[in-house]
Scaffold this active site. Structure first.
Site, PDB file in Angstrom:
ATOM      1  N   VAL A 287      39.491 124.740 -17.240  1.00  0.00           N
ATOM      2  CA  VAL A 287      38.410 125.738 -17.204  1.00  0.00           C
ATOM      3  C   VAL A 287      38.021 126.145 -18.620  1.00  0.00           C
ATOM      4  O   VAL A 287      36.843 126.354 -18.932  1.00  0.00           O
ATOM      5  CB  VAL A 287      38.841 126.968 -16.366  1.00  0.00           C
ATOM      6  CG1 VAL A 287      37.796 128.071 -16.459  1.00  0.00           C
ATOM      7  CG2 VAL A 287      39.046 126.574 -14.917  1.00  0.00           C
ATOM      8  N   ALA A 288      39.023 126.238 -19.513  1.00  0.00           N
ATOM      9  CA  ALA A 288      38.738 126.609 -20.909  1.00  0.00           C
ATOM     10  C   ALA A 288      37.914 125.540 -21.604  1.00  0.00           C
ATOM     11  O   ALA A 288      37.060 125.837 -22.441  1.00  0.00           O
ATOM     12  CB  ALA A 288      40.056 126.824 -21.663  1.00  0.00           C
ATOM     13  N   ILE A 290      35.780 123.329 -20.219  1.00  0.00           N
ATOM     14  CA  ILE A 290      34.441 123.090 -19.675  1.00  0.00           C
ATOM     15  C   ILE A 290      33.524 124.259 -20.016  1.00  0.00           C
ATOM     16  O   ILE A 290      33.800 125.399 -19.625  1.00  0.00           O
ATOM     17  CB  ILE A 290      34.503 122.900 -18.144  1.00  0.00           C
ATOM     18  CG1 ILE A 290      35.336 121.673 -17.790  1.00  0.00           C
ATOM     19  CG2 ILE A 290      33.094 122.754 -17.568  1.00  0.00           C
ATOM     20  CD1 ILE A 290      35.585 121.506 -16.320  1.00  0.00           C
ATOM     21  N   GLU A 292      31.154 126.324 -18.941  1.00  0.00           N
ATOM     22  CA  GLU A 292      30.458 126.621 -17.688  1.00  0.00           C
ATOM     23  C   GLU A 292      29.028 127.113 -17.919  1.00  0.00           C
ATOM     24  O   GLU A 292      28.144 126.906 -17.087  1.00  0.00           O
ATOM     25  CB  GLU A 292      31.226 127.686 -16.879  1.00  0.00           C
ATOM     26  CG  GLU A 292      32.517 127.197 -16.282  1.00  0.00           C
ATOM     27  CD  GLU A 292      33.703 127.389 -17.230  1.00  0.00           C
ATOM     28  OE1 GLU A 292      34.834 127.261 -16.779  1.00  0.00           O
ATOM     29  OE2 GLU A 292      33.468 127.659 -18.429  1.00  0.00           O
ATOM     30  N   ASP A 334      -5.180 109.171 -25.979  1.00  0.00           N
ATOM     31  CA  ASP A 334      -6.525 108.821 -25.563  1.00  0.00           C
ATOM     32  C   ASP A 334      -7.488 109.301 -26.644  1.00  0.00           C
ATOM     33  O   ASP A 334      -7.155 110.161 -27.448  1.00  0.00           O
ATOM     34  CB  ASP A 334      -6.832 109.506 -24.217  1.00  0.00           C
ATOM     35  CG  ASP A 334      -8.101 108.988 -23.575  1.00  0.00           C
ATOM     36  OD1 ASP A 334      -8.533 107.888 -23.942  1.00  0.00           O
ATOM     37  OD2 ASP A 334      -8.652 109.695 -22.723  1.00  0.00           O
ATOM     38  N   ASN A 699      33.931 132.356 -21.284  1.00  0.00           N
ATOM     39  CA  ASN A 699      32.960 131.265 -21.188  1.00  0.00           C
ATOM     40  C   ASN A 699      31.603 131.714 -20.666  1.00  0.00           C
ATOM     41  O   ASN A 699      30.559 131.193 -21.085  1.00  0.00           O
ATOM     42  CB  ASN A 699      33.508 130.152 -20.286  1.00  0.00           C
ATOM     43  CG  ASN A 699      34.586 129.331 -20.982  1.00  0.00           C
ATOM     44  OD1 ASN A 699      34.937 129.607 -22.125  1.00  0.00           O
ATOM     45  ND2 ASN A 699      35.115 128.339 -20.298  1.00  0.00           N
ATOM     46  N   ASP A 703      30.714 133.894 -24.461  1.00  0.00           N
ATOM     47  CA  ASP A 703      30.025 132.698 -24.959  1.00  0.00           C
ATOM     48  C   ASP A 703      28.599 132.614 -24.414  1.00  0.00           C
ATOM     49  O   ASP A 703      27.662 132.294 -25.136  1.00  0.00           O
ATOM     50  CB  ASP A 703      30.777 131.434 -24.523  1.00  0.00           C
ATOM     51  CG  ASP A 703      32.064 131.240 -25.307  1.00  0.00           C
ATOM     52  OD1 ASP A 703      32.308 132.047 -26.221  1.00  0.00           O
ATOM     53  OD2 ASP A 703      32.801 130.305 -25.002  1.00  0.00           O
TER      54      ASP A 703
END
Length: 878
Positions: A287-288, A290, A292, A334, A699, A703
Site C-alpha cells: 500500500v505504501a 502504490i 493511490e 488543413d 498517500n 500526498d
C-alpha cells in the site's frame, strides 16, 4: 470498379438499368432488396457494462484490488473501503471518457439527408433518402443535400459545396460531359481522377450551393464515398503518451513492489516473526508503494489544463489529449479556415493603361463599377449579403472601393447566367443617354475570345496572379444603343472591350506566419494537407513559411498514389504540402509519420478529415466550420478555427506534462520514503513504524492534495523553445528515478532516526512522531519540487496559491488527526506537546533544504559548463 466520371450520361444510365425518366416503382422495390437501404452501417459497439469493466484491467488497479481483498480478509475493513472507493471513482472517470468517444458514427449518420426528390416514371416524387437505389434519378435544387453518389445528367449553373468531403475551398462548378485524363489533372494508377476534379459527379452529404440539375444514383450506403470514410473511421484509436507511460510505469512499479514485499516477508519469516503479522506488514509496504492518488492526480491535472485551454479557445473532448499535445512533433494542418480566413477576398486588380473613353470613367473605377453590377449577390431580410463565396467577395470589394458611381443608377435589364461550358456570366444594365451597358465576367481565355482586341499584357498579368495562388477573373464590356430582340449568348457575348482582371484568394490569417515560425522554434514541423488546388496551396504555404527551405517539397494526391510505400517513407519528412488528397491518403500520411516514430496532430473540419483525426495522436477539429463528424472524431476542438490557438494548446500540453511529472516525482518520492521507513526499521529489528491506515492517510491526503495542486504550477520559462519530448521517454528519465531513491532514502533515514531515538528513550509517542515527521517532510518537500531549476525564493511563494492552500490545509488536517480524540482512536495517535510538535517540524525541514541545495549545486555546474562552451565552442563539439 466503374470509373463513372469517364463514361457518358447514356452509358451511366445503361449500366444502372435506368433511363432519363427514372425507375418505376417495381424497379425501385427490386433494387432495394438487392442493394439494401441507403444508410451507413456501424461497427458493433461494446456494451456499456463491458466498457466499465475494462477500466479495471490496469496493473496498478489490480494490485490495489488484491490489497483491498487481503486487508478485508484479515479484518482491516477501513483500508478495504478506502481502496475500493478510489478504484471505483477512477473507473467511472475512464468509462465516461471512453463512452463519449463512441459518438463519431452517430454524427456521421445524422449527415444523411432525410428526404430526396426522385423521378418515378418521369414524375417528381419526394421519398425517404434511405430508400434510394442505384438507377434512381435524383432532382437537385439550391440548398439540397445530395442524398447519394450521382453521375450528373443535367446541370444548369449547378455549383456544389464539397469542402466537407474534399477540402475544396470554393463551390465546384458542375457539368455533364465525361472527363478526360490531362496533365493538369492526372489520374491515379487505376484511372481515377481526384474527387475535387470530378466535375460531372455529385457526392452524398455535399450541398447544392447554386443552380439546379439532376443525376442518376450510382452508389448508396456504405458504397458511397462517405460510406468508405465511415469504414475508415472504425479503426481503433491509439494509446496516448501518458496512457503508455502510466501503463509501463504501473507494470514496473508492480514488479518492484511485489519484490520488496517478498523480501520483507522472507526476512521476517527467517527471523521467526508471526507469519500473519508479516503478511500484514507486506501489505502495508504494498500500500505504501502504490501511489493511490496518482489516477486522481493525473485526471485533475488534465482537467485543469482542459479548463485553461477553454479560455484560450480550445475545447478538449478527451482529457489525455492535454498531455499528448506536449509530445507532438508534426502538425498536419488543413489550409482553409485554419491558416486562412475562410473568406474569399479580392486581393489584386489590374486594368490596362488606356482609359475606356465611352464609359467616361477611369479604368480602375470602370472595373469596380462592372464588378459591382455583374454578380448574383442578394440581401436577406436582415440586410446580410447572401450568395456564392466568389460573388460575395467581388460585391464586397466593389462596394468598399467604388466612389465614382452608384450601382443603383444602372438597373439590371437582362442576364445570362454562368455555366461551366462558357465559363462566363453576362448582365445588361441601363446606362446614360438611353444606352445599355453589357458586362461579361469569366475566365480570361473565354473573355479574350469575344473581345475586339486581345491584350498580351493581360495574359502575362493573369499568369503572375495565378502563380501567386489567385483565382483570376476577367471583365469585358460594350455599350449598345438598343437591346437585341433575343437575349442570347450569340447576341450579347461579342465585340467586347477588355476592361481588366480581378485576383481572388482566401488570404492567410494575420497571425498564421508568426504561429508557423513559433511552431518551428518549438521543434515541431508544420505540414499543410488540403483538398485545394496545388497552386493555391503552394502560394499560401510560401507566404506563411511552411514552404521555406530548399529541401521542402510539395506533392499532389495523384502523385502520392503513384509512390511506392518505401519511396514515400523515405521522403515523407521533406514533404511539407499535400494538395488534392483523398480521405484515405490523409490517413496514409498520418500512419506513415507514426511509423517514423513521430507524434502527429491532425487538424480538419470536414467529413473527409474524420478518419485521419481519429487515427492521429491528437485530432483537432474546427469549432466554427467543422462538421459534427469531425468534432466527434477529434480529441480537441479549436473554437476559433485558428492555427495560432493550436500553438497555445501545445504550450499548455507541455506545461501539463511537466506538472504531471512533478506530481509523479512528489508521489513516488513520498512512497519511497514510506518504504524506506518501514524497511530500515525491520532491517535493524525495530517494530513496524506505520500502520496501514497511516499509509493510506499519507498517500491520499498528505500526498494527494499537494500533488493535485501541483497541476496549477505555472509553465517554466522557455518551455516553447525546447524540442518536443521523446514519446518513448520513460517517466523516470532525466534523473527522476535517482531523485526518488535518494530523497526517499533521506526521508526514511530521518524517520528511522526519530523512531530509534524515541524507542531508545521509551517514549510511547514514537509512532505518532514517525507518522507526523513523515507527513511534514513531504509537505516541505513539495515546495522544493515545484521546479527542477529555480530555488523557491526565486520562484516565489504565491504564484501557485492552490499549492500553498493545499499545504496549509493538509497541515491543519494532520493536526486534527493528532489532537481530536475521535480521530486519535481511528489513527492510533497521541497528542503532542508544542515542543514535540515543533521538533517534528524542524526535523522535517531537512528534506526541503537538501533538495534546494541539490538544485543550487546543479545550477552552478550547468552555468560553469555553459561558460566553458561559450569561451571554447570547439571543446564542446569534441
Amino acid at each position: 470498379m466503374t470509373n463513372w466520371h469517364f463514361i457518358s450520361k447514356e452509358e451511366a444510365l445503361k449500366l444502372t438499368g435506368s433511363q432519363l425518366a427514372g425507375l418505376s416503382a417495381a424497379q425501385s422495390t427490386a433494387g432495394l432488396r438487392k442493394h439494401g437501404r441507403n444508410e451507413l452501417l456501424e461497427k458493433k459497439k461494446k456494451p456499456a457494462w463491458l466498457m466499465f469493466l475494462g477500466q479495471f484491467k490496469n496493473t496498478m488497479i489490480v494490485i490495489l484490488l488484491v490489497a483491498a481483498v487481503v486487508s478485508g480478509l484479515i479484518g482491516d475493513l477501513k483500508d478495504t473501503i478506502v481502496i475500493l472507493v478510489i478504484v471505483v471513482l477512477n473507473a467511472v472517470v475512464g468509462f465516461v471518457q471512453e463512452y463519449q468517444a463512441e459518438k463519431a458514427m452517430e454524427a456521421l449518420k445524422k449527415m444523411s439527408p432525410p428526404a430526396a426528390t426522385v423521378l418515378r416514371d418521369g414524375k417528381p416524387v419526394e421519398m425517404d433518402a434511405a430508400d434510394l437505389v442505384p438507377g434512381d434519378v435524383v432532382v437537385l435544387e439550391t440548398g439540397n443535400m445530395v442524398p447519394a453518389d450521382l453521375r450528373l445528367l443535367e446541370s444548369v449553373a449547378l455549383k456544389i459545396e464539397e469542402a466537407s468531403l474534399t477540402g475544396e475551398s470554393q463551390a465546384v462548378e458542375k457539368q455533364t460531359d465525361p472527363l478526360k485524363t490531362e496533365k493538369s489533372r492526372p489520374a491515379d494508377p487505376v484511372g481515377r481522377v481526384p474527387l475535387g476534379d470530378r466535375t460531372n459527379m455529385a457526392y452524398k452529404s455535399t450541398v447544392v450551393a447554386y443552380g439546379h440539375g439532376n443525376g442518376v444514383v450510382i452508389a448508396t450506403g456504405m458504397n458511397t464515398e462517405i460510406g468508405q470514410i465511415a469504414q475508415l473511421l472504425q479503426e481503433d484509436e491509439l494509446q496516448t503518451p501518458i496512457q503508455k507511460r502510466l501503463a509501463d510505469f504501473s507494470k514496473k512499479l508492480s514488479i518492484v513492489i511485489v519484490g520488496i514485499c517478498g523480501v520483507i516477508y522472507g526476512v521476517g519469516f527467517l527471523r521467526g516473526e508471526d507469519p500473519m503479522a508479516m503478511l500484514l506488514t507486506a501489505i502495508s509496504v504494498a500500500v505504501a508503494g502504490i501511489p493511490e492518488a496518482l489516477p486522481a492526480v493525473v485526471t485533475i491535472a488534465l482537467a485543469l489544463g482542459a479548463r485553461r485551454l477553454v479560455h484560450q479557445k480550445a475545447l478538449i473532448r478527451k482529457l489525455p489529449a492535454v498531455e499528448t499535445l506536449g509530445s507532438v512533433t508534426f502538425i498536419c494542418t488543413d489550409k482553409t479556415g485554419t491558416l486562412t480566413q475562410n473568406k474569399m477576398t479580392v486581393t489584386e486588380t489590374w486594368t490596362p493603361e488606356k482609359t475606356p473613353a465611352d464609359l467616361k470613367i477611369a479604368a480602375p473605377d470602370a472595373l469596380l463599377l462592372c464588378m459591382a453590377l455583374n454578380h448574383d449577390v442578394k440581401k436577406d431580410k436582415k440586410g446580410k449579403p447572401v450568395g456564392e463565396s466568389t460573388e460575395l467577395a467581388l460585391a464586397a470589394f466593389s462596394e468598399e472601393n467604388l466612389k465614382a458611381a452608384k450601382p443603383a443608377d444602372f438597373p439590371r435589364e437582362a442576364e445570362l447566367p454562368f455555366d461551366a461550358e462558357r465559363k462566363m456570366m453576362t448582365t445588361v444594365h441601363k446606362f446614360t443617354d438611353g444606352k445599355f451597358l453589357i458586362i461579361t465576367k469569366g475566365a480570361l481565355e473565354s473573355v479574350l475570345k469575344i473581345s475586339e482586341k486581345t491584350d498580351k499584357t493581360a495574359t502575362a498579368e493573369a499568369e503572375k496572379m495565378a502563380q501567386n495562388g489567385l483565382r483570376v477573373l476577367a471583365y469585358g464590356y460594350r455599350l449598345v444603343d438598343s437591346l437585341p430582340s433575343e437575349i442570347s449568348f450569340e447576341n450579347l457575348e461579342k465585340q467586347l472591350h477588355f476592361l481588366g482582371l480581378a485576383g481572388l484568394m482566401d488570404p492567410p490569417r494575420e497571425e498564421a506566419a508568426q504561429a508557423i515560425s513559433d511552431c518551428k522554434k518549438a521543434g515541431i514541423v508544420p505540414v499543410m494537407i488540403t483538398g485545394d488546388h496545388p497552386e493555391t496551396a503552394a502560394a499560401i504555404a510560401r507566404q506563411i513559411g511552411i514552404l521555406h527551405e530548399p529541401t521542402d517539397e510539395m506533392i499532389s494526391g495523384a502523385e502520392l498514389e503513384k509512390l511506392s510505400t518505401a519511396k514515400f517513407s523515405k521522403k515523407i519528412e521533406q514533404i511539407k504540402v499535400y494538395a488534392r488528397v483523398s480521405p484515405a491518403q490523409k490517413l496514409l500520411i498520418v500512419k506513415a509519420l507514426q511509423a517514423k516514430k513521430h507524434f502527429v496532430a491532425m487538424t480538419g473540419d470536414g467529413v473527409n478529415d474524420a478518419p485521419a483525426l481519429r487515427r492521429a495522436d491528437i485530432g483537432v477539429a474546427m469549432g466554427i466550420t467543422g462538421t459534427d463528424v469531425s468534432k466527434e472524431a477529434a480529441d480537441m476542438i479549436l473554437l476559433d478555427d485558428n492555427f495560432a490557438t493550436l500553438l497555445k494548446a501545445v504550450k499548455e500540453g507541455r506545461r501539463g506534462f511537466e506538472n504531471i511529472r512533478k506530481s509523479i516525482k512528489f508521489l513516488l518520492t513520498g512512497n519511497s520514503g514510506e518504504i524506506w521507513t518501514i524497511f530500515i526499521a525491520l532491517a535493524v529489528g525495530l517494530p513496524v513504524p506505520l500502520l496501514p491506515i497511516h499509509i493510506l492517510w499519507i498517500n491520499l491526503v498528505t500526498d494527494g492534495l499537494p500533488a493535485m495542486a501541483l497541476a496549477a504550477e505555472p509553465a517554466e520559462k522557455h518551455i516553447m523553445q525546447q524540442p518536443p519530448r521523446d514519446p518513448d521517454e520513460s517517466i523516470f528519465a532525466k534523473g527522476l528515478g535517482w531523485h526518488v531513491l535518494w530523497v526517499g532514502f533521506l526521508i526514511g533515514a530521518i524517520c528511522f532516526g526519530v523512531q530509534f531515538w524515541a524507542t531508545q528513550n521509551n517514549d510511547p509517542k514514537w509512532q505518532t512522531y514517525v507518522f507526523t515527521v513523515l507527513c511534514f517532510s513531504q509537505l516541505t518537500y513539495v515546495m522544493a519540487v515545484r521546479s527542477d531549476q529555480n530555488l523557491l525564493f526565486r520562484q516565489g511563494f504565491f504564484n501557485n496559491r492552490a499549492l500553498l492552500g493545499a499545504v496549509v490545509l493538509t497541515f491543519g488536517l494532520q493536526l486534527l488527526v493528532i489532537y481530536v480524540p475521535v480521530l486519535q482512536g481511528i489513527f492510533s495517535t497521541q497528542a503532542l506537546s508544542l515542543k514535540e510538535l515543533g521538533g517534528c517540524i524542524l526535523v522535517s525541514l531537512v528534506v526541503f533544504h537538501a533538495v534546494e541545495l541539490e538544485k543550487w549545486v546543479r545550477g552552478r555546474v550547468k552555468n560553469s559548463m555553459n561558460t566553458l562552451s561559450t569561451k571554447n565552442p570547439a571543446a564542446t563539439k569534441n
